[in-house]
Design a protein around this motif. Structure first.
Motif, PDB file in Angstrom:
ATOM      1  N   PRO A  15       0.979  -1.347  -0.263  1.00 43.12           N
ATOM      2  CA  PRO A  15       0.166   0.203  -0.297  1.00 43.12           C
ATOM      3  C   PRO A  15       0.859   1.361  -0.058  1.00 43.12           C
ATOM      4  O   PRO A  15       1.918   1.124   0.622  1.00 43.12           O
ATOM      5  N   PHE A  16       0.513   2.550  -1.337  1.00 43.92           N
ATOM      6  CA  PHE A  16       1.222   3.396  -0.472  1.00 43.92           C
ATOM      7  C   PHE A  16       0.448   4.764  -0.726  1.00 43.92           C
ATOM      8  O   PHE A  16      -1.157   4.656  -0.918  1.00 43.92           O
ATOM      9  N   GLN A  17       0.560   5.822  -0.961  1.00 43.80           N
ATOM     10  CA  GLN A  17      -0.246   7.071  -0.099  1.00 43.80           C
ATOM     11  C   GLN A  17       0.573   8.011  -0.897  1.00 43.80           C
ATOM     12  O   GLN A  17       1.601   8.511  -0.298  1.00 43.80           O
ATOM     13  N   LEU A  18      -0.517   8.792  -1.531  1.00 48.34           N
ATOM     14  CA  LEU A  18       0.637  10.091  -2.499  1.00 48.34           C
ATOM     15  C   LEU A  18      -0.705  11.538  -2.368  1.00 48.34           C
ATOM     16  O   LEU A  18      -1.607  11.740  -2.470  1.00 48.34           O
ATOM     17  N   GLY A  20       0.035  14.706  -1.451  1.00 49.17           N
ATOM     18  CA  GLY A  20      -0.235  16.143  -2.498  1.00 49.17           C
ATOM     19  C   GLY A  20      -1.414  15.702  -2.393  1.00 49.17           C
ATOM     20  O   GLY A  20      -1.971  16.736  -3.439  1.00 49.17           O
ATOM     21  N   ALA A  21      -1.613  14.973  -3.700  1.00 47.82           N
ATOM     22  CA  ALA A  21      -2.737  14.053  -4.605  1.00 47.82           C
ATOM     23  C   ALA A  21      -3.860  13.857  -3.851  1.00 47.82           C
ATOM     24  O   ALA A  21      -4.873  13.502  -4.853  1.00 47.82           O
ATOM     25  N   ASP A  22      -4.276  14.035  -2.718  1.00 50.55           N
ATOM     26  CA  ASP A  22      -5.119  13.019  -1.801  1.00 50.55           C
ATOM     27  C   ASP A  22      -5.123  11.837  -2.907  1.00 50.55           C
ATOM     28  O   ASP A  22      -6.787  11.252  -2.979  1.00 50.55           O
ATOM     29  N   ILE A  23      -4.435  10.486  -3.266  1.00 52.63           N
ATOM     30  CA  ILE A  23      -4.576   9.348  -3.760  1.00 52.63           C
ATOM     31  C   ILE A  23      -4.405   8.234  -3.192  1.00 52.63           C
ATOM     32  O   ILE A  23      -2.597   8.468  -2.729  1.00 52.63           O
ATOM     33  N   ARG A  24      -4.860   7.331  -2.727  1.00 52.98           N
ATOM     34  CA  ARG A  24      -4.142   6.355  -2.044  1.00 52.98           C
ATOM     35  C   ARG A  24      -4.130   5.183  -3.137  1.00 52.98           C
ATOM     36  O   ARG A  24      -4.693   5.415  -4.670  1.00 52.98           O
ATOM     37  N   GLY A  25      -2.935   4.448  -3.241  1.00 54.50           N
ATOM     38  CA  GLY A  25      -2.579   3.039  -4.223  1.00 54.50           C
ATOM     39  C   GLY A  25      -2.251   1.433  -4.134  1.00 54.50           C
ATOM     40  O   GLY A  25      -2.288   1.707  -2.426  1.00 54.50           O
ATOM     41  N   ARG A  26      -2.384   1.154  -4.694  1.00 51.71           N
ATOM     42  CA  ARG A  26      -1.904  -0.695  -4.274  1.00 51.71           C
ATOM     43  C   ARG A  26      -0.369  -0.784  -5.224  1.00 51.71           C
ATOM     44  O   ARG A  26      -1.160  -0.467  -7.084  1.00 51.71           O
ATOM     45  N   ILE A  61      -7.801  -5.453  -4.471  1.00 50.38           N
ATOM     46  CA  ILE A  61      -8.757  -4.901  -4.374  1.00 50.38           C
ATOM     47  C   ILE A  61      -9.055  -5.206  -3.238  1.00 50.38           C
ATOM     48  O   ILE A  61      -9.284  -4.086  -1.385  1.00 50.38           O
ATOM     49  N   GLY A  62      -8.521  -5.945  -2.454  1.00 51.00           N
ATOM     50  CA  GLY A  62      -8.923  -6.464  -1.500  1.00 51.00           C
ATOM     51  C   GLY A  62      -8.024  -6.509  -0.101  1.00 51.00           C
ATOM     52  O   GLY A  62      -8.502  -6.080   0.951  1.00 51.00           O
ATOM     53  N   GLN A  63      -6.834  -5.895  -0.571  1.00 49.53           N
ATOM     54  CA  GLN A  63      -6.251  -5.209  -0.025  1.00 49.53           C
ATOM     55  C   GLN A  63      -6.371  -4.013   0.522  1.00 49.53           C
ATOM     56  O   GLN A  63      -5.961  -3.222   1.880  1.00 49.53           O
ATOM     57  N   THR A  64      -7.277  -2.659  -0.223  1.00 49.91           N
ATOM     58  CA  THR A  64      -7.690  -2.085  -0.435  1.00 49.91           C
ATOM     59  C   THR A  64      -8.567  -1.730   0.935  1.00 49.91           C
ATOM     60  O   THR A  64      -8.968  -0.785   2.161  1.00 49.91           O
ATOM     61  N   LEU A 190      -4.962   2.567  -8.118  1.00 47.26           N
ATOM     62  CA  LEU A 190      -5.023   4.217  -7.946  1.00 47.26           C
ATOM     63  C   LEU A 190      -6.129   4.465  -8.124  1.00 47.26           C
ATOM     64  O   LEU A 190      -7.309   4.152  -8.287  1.00 47.26           O
ATOM     65  N   GLN A 191      -6.684   4.802  -6.673  1.00 42.86           N
ATOM     66  CA  GLN A 191      -8.240   5.442  -6.107  1.00 42.86           C
ATOM     67  C   GLN A 191      -7.820   6.878  -5.643  1.00 42.86           C
ATOM     68  O   GLN A 191      -7.312   7.117  -4.705  1.00 42.86           O
ATOM     69  N   HIS A 192      -8.753   7.435  -5.671  1.00 45.93           N
ATOM     70  CA  HIS A 192      -8.581   9.489  -5.059  1.00 45.93           C
ATOM     71  C   HIS A 192      -9.351   8.665  -3.734  1.00 45.93           C
ATOM     72  O   HIS A 192     -10.528   7.617  -3.615  1.00 45.93           O
TER      73      HIS A 192
END
Length: 334
Positions: A15-18, A20-26, A61-64, A190-192
């Motif tokens: 998992p990670f997070q951006l 400044g862009a308000d976006i998370r990701g895997r 998706i499962g980890q989100t 990527l997911q807002h």
């Protein structure tokens, strides 16, 4: 938060997070788990590719979400591939892997050598979430986008959850120097960041969207600063290369820095994943417990047994018909 050094990235989701862009990701890498999923069945190449893509989506998706038990992805279609079903089981204890299993049902005589998505017809894409006893299962369904399974998942999140979502996936058979051919996959999600919690059963817009068949797309859901951030991050993602996604030579941490260094990505603890099935003889007996002795007699083979096969792992169960059903001998002790 975890160190980015000397981690084995195969069969993990990072998992990670951006911020400044308000976006998370895997970022996901599947290797042994994907081989284990696919070797359970002798699928045609096109079906293998679809199952591989679905398994990779399931890991991402499962980890989100904060899952306590099981998340399931499913497509049902009128094409040669009638159904693909996958399950993601949350780790039972801290440090244990999540478990993934997958299964496809198809008409072998209708499968062609064309692109895998040509084997998929009109249908739907569904996500089902079960948090265990005492909770109400969640189910969300959207029409199936036929560009790719990744595009179908993106459309699902836009239409059903109103969450801008993007996937970049690569998967296929790989052969490393001195090694044997095996399946390998990698991808980024990527997911807002949601304005409300995920899977909150948003109704979706009644107006037509810009996606396939008038469905909503990610771009229909962002505006102003959110739109600028979303587009910028996606432009960076468009530069990703296949070997960066599937590895194994490029650690996901290096990949994130290469793609999103301007966004100052934060990484969190990686989640290991493994192939795993929950079938058991007890579960088979439980599923048969609703049948009478007369019903069980109709299921009995000429060898005087009742048999059951697990579609996910291929396990074969052979039971004594006298010991199953609600009139089983074991239940007559009183």
């Amino acid at each position: 938060m975890t160190s980015a050094t000397k981690l084995d990235w195969d069969d993990t989701v990072l998992p990670f997070q951006l911020d400044g862009a308000d976006i998370r990701g895997r970022v996901a890498r599947l290797d042994g788990v994907l081989d284990a999923v696919l070797k359970q069945h002798n699928y045609p190449p096109a079906v293998e590719a679809l199952v591989a893509e679905m398994a990779l989506l399931t890991a991402l998706i499962g980890q989100t979400i904060k899952l306590r038990w099981k998340l399931s992805l499913q497509i049902q279609t009128k094409g040669p591939v009638r159904m693909i079903a996958t399950d993601f089981y949350a780790p039972e204890k801290e440090g244990e892997p999540a478990r993934i299993r997958a299964y496809a049902s198809f008409d072998a005589d209708r499968i062609t050598d064309e692109d895998p998505m040509k084997q998929v017809g009109e249908g739907y894409f569904a996500i089902l979430m079960d948090q265990g006893k005492g909770t109400t299962p969640y189910q969300g369904i959207t029409p199936l986008v036929t560009t790719s399974l990744a595009a179908a998942a993106e459309a699902y999140f836009a239409q059903s959850e109103q969450l801008p979502t993007r996937f970049s996936l690569r998967f296929g058979r790989s052969t490393e120097a001195g090694g044997i051919e095996h399946w390998r996959a990698g991808g980024i999600m990527l997911q807002h960041m949601p304005k409300a919690s995920p899977f909150s059963q948003f109704a979706g817009s009644e107006e037509g969207g810009s996606g396939e068949g008038g469905l909503l797309s990610a771009n229909d859901l962002v505006s102003d600063d959110d739109e600028e951030n979303w587009n910028r991050v996606n432009i960076h993602l468009d530069t990703v290369e296949e070997l960066e996604l599937i590895g194994p030579s490029v650690p996901p941490t290096n990949l994130l820095l290469r793609l999103f260094h301007e966004e100052t990505p934060r990484i969190f603890d990686p989640l290991p994943v493994a192939f795993g099935c929950t079938c058991s003889e007890d579960r088979v007996r439980q599923s048969l417990s609703i049948y009478s002795a007369k019903d069980i007699e109709k299921m009995t083979t000429p060898e005087n047994t009742v048999t059951a096969d697990c579609q996910f792992c291929g396990a074969h169960y052979v039971l004594d018909p006298k010991t199953v059903g609600f009139e089983a001998e074991a239940n007559d002790a009183d």
